[in-house]
Design an enzyme around this catalytic site. Structure first.
Site, PDB file in Angstrom:
ATOM      1  N   TRP A  20      87.642  49.673 -42.413  1.00 33.10           N
ATOM      2  CA  TRP A  20      86.987  48.432 -41.954  1.00 33.10           C
ATOM      3  C   TRP A  20      85.990  48.713 -40.845  1.00 33.10           C
ATOM      4  CZ3 TRP A  20      87.784  44.553 -45.179  1.00 33.10           C
ATOM      5  CH2 TRP A  20      89.001  44.462 -45.870  1.00 33.10           C
ATOM      6  N   LEU A  58     100.758  56.277 -67.859  1.00 29.44           N
ATOM      7  CA  LEU A  58     100.373  56.609 -66.488  1.00 29.44           C
ATOM      8  C   LEU A  58     100.448  55.383 -65.583  1.00 29.44           C
ATOM      9  CD1 LEU A  58      98.846  58.486 -64.399  1.00 29.44           C
ATOM     10  CD2 LEU A  58      96.722  57.589 -65.382  1.00 29.44           C
ATOM     11  N   ASP A  62      86.980  61.978 -51.187  1.00 26.57           N
ATOM     12  CA  ASP A  62      86.059  62.072 -50.056  1.00 26.57           C
ATOM     13  C   ASP A  62      84.725  62.684 -50.490  1.00 26.57           C
ATOM     14  OD1 ASP A  62      85.165  61.857 -47.482  1.00 26.57           O
ATOM     15  OD2 ASP A  62      86.348  63.520 -46.688  1.00 26.57           O
ATOM     16  N   ASN A  68      81.623  60.808 -50.932  1.00 25.42           N
ATOM     17  CA  ASN A  68      80.625  59.944 -51.589  1.00 25.42           C
ATOM     18  C   ASN A  68      79.337  59.864 -50.775  1.00 25.42           C
ATOM     19  OD1 ASN A  68      82.625  59.403 -53.405  1.00 25.42           O
ATOM     20  ND2 ASN A  68      83.017  57.318 -52.753  1.00 25.42           N
ATOM     21  N   SER A 100      94.166  61.945 -43.022  1.00 26.57           N
ATOM     22  CA  SER A 100      93.516  60.640 -42.873  1.00 26.57           C
ATOM     23  C   SER A 100      94.459  59.480 -43.176  1.00 26.57           C
ATOM     24  CB  SER A 100      92.268  60.538 -43.762  1.00 26.57           C
ATOM     25  OG  SER A 100      91.298  61.444 -43.309  1.00 26.57           O
ATOM     26  N   HIS A 119      79.028  55.770 -53.513  1.00 27.49           N
ATOM     27  CA  HIS A 119      80.264  55.061 -53.854  1.00 27.49           C
ATOM     28  C   HIS A 119      80.263  54.646 -55.327  1.00 27.49           C
ATOM     29  CE1 HIS A 119      81.599  55.279 -49.816  1.00 27.49           C
ATOM     30  NE2 HIS A 119      80.716  54.422 -49.325  1.00 27.49           N
TER      31      HIS A 119
HETATM   32  C1  FPP Z   1      85.085  58.401 -49.071  1.00 22.41           C
HETATM   33  O1  FPP Z   1      83.785  58.956 -49.056  1.00 22.41           O
HETATM   34  C2  FPP Z   1      85.144  57.311 -50.031  1.00 22.41           C
HETATM   35  C3  FPP Z   1      85.525  56.012 -49.771  1.00 22.41           C
HETATM   36  C4  FPP Z   1      85.934  55.530 -48.450  1.00 22.41           C
HETATM   37  C5  FPP Z   1      85.489  54.975 -50.810  1.00 22.41           C
HETATM   38  C6  FPP Z   1      86.166  55.360 -52.092  1.00 22.41           C
HETATM   39  C7  FPP Z   1      85.801  54.347 -53.084  1.00 22.41           C
HETATM   40  C8  FPP Z   1      85.472  54.590 -54.359  1.00 22.41           C
HETATM   41  C9  FPP Z   1      85.479  55.934 -54.966  1.00 22.41           C
HETATM   42  C10 FPP Z   1      85.063  53.465 -55.251  1.00 22.41           C
HETATM   43  C11 FPP Z   1      86.170  52.533 -55.635  1.00 22.41           C
HETATM   44  C12 FPP Z   1      87.165  53.144 -56.546  1.00 22.41           C
HETATM   45  C13 FPP Z   1      88.074  52.454 -57.275  1.00 22.41           C
HETATM   46  C14 FPP Z   1      89.029  53.202 -58.129  1.00 22.41           C
HETATM   47  C15 FPP Z   1      88.175  50.985 -57.266  1.00 22.41           C
HETATM   48  P1  FPP Z   1      82.924  58.857 -47.714  1.00 22.41           P
HETATM   49  O2  FPP Z   1      82.112  57.607 -47.767  1.00 22.41           O
HETATM   50  O3  FPP Z   1      83.823  58.941 -46.522  1.00 22.41           O
HETATM   51  O4  FPP Z   1      82.040  60.139 -47.846  1.00 22.41           O
HETATM   52  P2  FPP Z   1      81.408  60.996 -46.637  1.00 22.41           P
HETATM   53  O5  FPP Z   1      82.572  61.547 -45.864  1.00 22.41           O
HETATM   54  O6  FPP Z   1      80.635  62.057 -47.355  1.00 22.41           O
HETATM   55  O7  FPP Z   1      80.526  60.065 -45.836  1.00 22.41           O
END
Ligand code: FPP
Length: 238
Positions: free
Chosen positions: A69, A131, A20, A22, A189, A37
């Protein structure tokens, strides 16, 4: 053939991560969410490498939930693009590190090409004994439980904890010992709801793109100092 483990025998076999933060990482820098991301994907790559080096047996990454989604189509499209990139690019790394890739989640709703790439990676790595990286993609704990109940019924089995467990997406994978959530949120979540009933939780205030192998090691070290009771008293589980 896998690498020997650097973890103590009592260390976690299975770690799940809710990646979480990004979006916040990007906002703090005045960048678009997509950039967060992108950095999140780099962090995930680094953590897979560290987990393999540490000798962890299973690592489940919460890549995309059944609720994600609800985000804008641009953001969903961008994350799915990163998934495509990961599935295509990481195969060589997985092969040279004996990493097995698996999927948890609902296949319905995922694009055909992603499913094909996912199936290819899972098939090409299925014989590796290092792994195991489980990509929770279009994953929701409630959805998995409902689908498992459907399979129990289809197979004509009585509904019991054992039979439901046998009908989960990856019934042979042990329950997560440790679930890590980054970005300081105290929520499940919808992640591994059934399997996580007795998991230890580690909440890190660091945002996911800032996570490195030393954060994983620290979380595991803290886990190793915990006392797990599984509802019993300490003397009973030693
Ligand atoms: C949550 O952060 C993150 C996600 C919903 C996406 C996670 C995806 C990746 C890390 C990339 C793909 C990875 C692989 C291994 C294929 P958020 O967007 O909810 O952050 P926020 O809460 O700060 O807005």
């Amino acid at each position: 053939m896998g690498k020997p483990s650097r973890l103590p025998e009592s260390g976690p076999a299975h770690v799940g991560i809710i990646m979480d933060g990004n979006g916040r990482w990007a906002r703090l820098r005045g960048l678009p969410r997509s950039r967060g991301h992108q950095e999140g994907l780099q962090a995930a790559r680094g953590i897979v490498q560290s987990a393999a080096e540490l000798g962890l047996s299973y690592l489940t990454l919460y890549v995309f939930s059944t609720e994600n989604w609800k985000r804008t189509s641009d953001e969903v499209g961008f994350i799915m693009g990163l998934v495509r990139q990961y599935l295509k690019k990481e195969i060589d790394f997985c092969k040279s590190n004996f990493i097995r890739v698996r999927h948890a989640g609902n296949r319905k709703g995922l694009d055909e090409d992603i499913l094909n790439d996912l199936d290819d990676v899972c098939r090409e790595t299925e014989h590796f004994s290092g792994l195991q990286v489980i990509l929770a993609l279009n994953y929701g704990g409630r959805d998995e439980i409902i689908r498992a109940i459907g399979k129990v019924t289809e197979r004509g089995l009585p509904l019991s904890e054992e039979n439901l467990t046998l009908c989960l997406d990856n019934p042979d994978i042990p329950e997560p010992d440790l679930i890590i959530r980054t970005a300081g949120e105290f929520r499940t979540s919808n992640f591994l709801l059934w399997q996580g009933a007795y998991s230890e939780y580690h909440i890190s205030s660091k945002l996911w793109p800032d996570w490195t192998g030393s954060d994983l090691e620290e979380a595991i070290n803290i886990y190793n100092m915990r006392e797990r009771r599984f509802g019993a008293v300490y003397e009973d589980v030693r």
